[in-house]
Design a protein around this motif. Structure first.
Motif, PDB file in Angstrom:
ATOM      1  N   GLY A  19      50.784  39.453  77.753  1.00  0.00           N
ATOM      2  CA  GLY A  19      49.806  39.234  78.815  1.00  0.00           C
ATOM      3  C   GLY A  19      49.285  37.806  78.803  1.00  0.00           C
ATOM      4  O   GLY A  19      49.082  37.196  79.863  1.00  0.00           O
ATOM      5  N   LEU A  20      49.060  37.266  77.602  1.00  0.00           N
ATOM      6  CA  LEU A  20      48.592  35.891  77.469  1.00  0.00           C
ATOM      7  C   LEU A  20      49.617  34.910  78.044  1.00  0.00           C
ATOM      8  O   LEU A  20      49.255  33.977  78.770  1.00  0.00           O
ATOM      9  N   ARG A  46      41.431  33.063  77.398  1.00  0.00           N
ATOM     10  CA  ARG A  46      40.569  33.000  76.216  1.00  0.00           C
ATOM     11  C   ARG A  46      40.254  34.398  75.692  1.00  0.00           C
ATOM     12  O   ARG A  46      40.317  34.655  74.492  1.00  0.00           O
ATOM     13  N   TRP A  47      39.938  35.305  76.575  1.00  0.00           N
ATOM     14  CA  TRP A  47      39.592  36.677  76.173  1.00  0.00           C
ATOM     15  C   TRP A  47      40.801  37.381  75.545  1.00  0.00           C
ATOM     16  O   TRP A  47      40.676  38.039  74.522  1.00  0.00           O
ATOM     17  N   ILE A  48      41.960  37.215  76.184  1.00  0.00           N
ATOM     18  CA  ILE A  48      43.172  37.840  75.631  1.00  0.00           C
ATOM     19  C   ILE A  48      43.485  37.258  74.260  1.00  0.00           C
ATOM     20  O   ILE A  48      43.854  37.985  73.335  1.00  0.00           O
ATOM     21  N   TRP A  49      43.336  35.946  74.114  1.00  0.00           N
ATOM     22  CA  TRP A  49      43.600  35.297  72.826  1.00  0.00           C
ATOM     23  C   TRP A  49      42.707  35.870  71.728  1.00  0.00           C
ATOM     24  O   TRP A  49      43.173  36.179  70.629  1.00  0.00           O
ATOM     25  N   MET A  54      42.150  39.157  66.900  1.00  0.00           N
ATOM     26  CA  MET A  54      41.375  40.148  66.141  1.00  0.00           C
ATOM     27  C   MET A  54      42.216  41.373  65.794  1.00  0.00           C
ATOM     28  O   MET A  54      42.206  41.845  64.656  1.00  0.00           O
ATOM     29  N   ILE A  55      42.955  41.882  66.762  1.00  0.00           N
ATOM     30  CA  ILE A  55      43.786  43.070  66.520  1.00  0.00           C
ATOM     31  C   ILE A  55      44.899  42.744  65.525  1.00  0.00           C
ATOM     32  O   ILE A  55      45.260  43.569  64.679  1.00  0.00           O
ATOM     33  N   ALA A  56      45.424  41.535  65.588  1.00  0.00           N
ATOM     34  CA  ALA A  56      46.505  41.142  64.680  1.00  0.00           C
ATOM     35  C   ALA A  56      46.056  41.093  63.226  1.00  0.00           C
ATOM     36  O   ALA A  56      46.879  41.226  62.319  1.00  0.00           O
ATOM     37  N   ILE A  57      44.754  40.926  62.966  1.00  0.00           N
ATOM     38  CA  ILE A  57      44.260  40.948  61.589  1.00  0.00           C
ATOM     39  C   ILE A  57      44.547  42.304  60.958  1.00  0.00           C
ATOM     40  O   ILE A  57      44.935  42.393  59.792  1.00  0.00           O
ATOM     41  N   LEU A 125      34.376  41.268  75.616  1.00  0.00           N
ATOM     42  CA  LEU A 125      34.887  40.235  74.714  1.00  0.00           C
ATOM     43  C   LEU A 125      34.393  40.471  73.288  1.00  0.00           C
ATOM     44  O   LEU A 125      35.170  40.451  72.338  1.00  0.00           O
ATOM     45  N   TYR A 126      33.096  40.724  73.148  1.00  0.00           N
ATOM     46  CA  TYR A 126      32.515  40.890  71.822  1.00  0.00           C
ATOM     47  C   TYR A 126      32.917  42.205  71.154  1.00  0.00           C
ATOM     48  O   TYR A 126      32.747  42.350  69.942  1.00  0.00           O
TER      49      TYR A 126
END
Length: 162
Positions: A19-20, A46-49, A54-57, A125-126
């Motif tokens: 999507g990014l 920016r939001w997708i990034w 975060m999910i990739a962590i 976003l948060y």
């Protein structure tokens, strides 16, 4: 316990990455004058990034591929390393749980804030960290349980302990 090749976090991060790419390509082609790029693409990228990172962590925790400085740790016996890495994971778990609570409070606090160009609340976003924290807590808890139940098994790369 066998590790699956794909996980929820990995699939979600991959979809967000695709999507990014799409949103950034919209920006790029819009700047070449082929068409007028939508105003929201910069904020959406920016939001997708943020969500993707975060999910990739959680995926990095699942695969246990964090960066580690192991020059000193390698000198210790495997049992000591098991204890040390378990303690580190327990501290990491405690910090993540605290950050989950802070992230939750931030989502609640920003619930009525409107994004600049997107029709969403800033809370969307948060919310990326509280969602990611749940994955991190799940994966680190699994790792601690696995380490304590089976003992520490070092990864072998190229014939050496990794």
């Amino acid at each position: 316990m066998t590790k699956r090749k794909y996980s929820i976090e990995g699939i979600a991060a991959t979809i967000l990455f695709l999507g990014l790419i799409f949103v950034v390509l919209l920006q790029v082609f819009g700047r070449f004058g082929l068409f007028v790029a939508p105003v929201w693409t910069e904020e959406m990228a920016r939001w997708i990034w943020v969500w993707m990172a975060m999910i990739a962590i959680g995926e990095a925790e699942r695969q246990n591929v964090q960066l580690r400085m192991s020059i000193v740790i390698d000198a210790f016996f495997p049992k000591f390393r098991l204890v040390l890495f378990t303690l580190i994971d327990l501290v990491y778990l405690a910090v993540t749980i605290n950050l989950l609570w802070i992230g939750y409070k931030t989502v609640i606090r920003t619930w009525h804030n409107e994004a600049v160009t997107l029709p969403f609340s800033d809370a969307v976003l948060y919310a990326s960290y509280p969602v990611a924290a749940l994955f991190i807590i799940w994966r680190v808890s699994n790792r601690i349980w696995s380490q304590l139940s089976t003992g520490w098994q070092p990864k072998i790369k190229g014939g050496k302990e990794a």
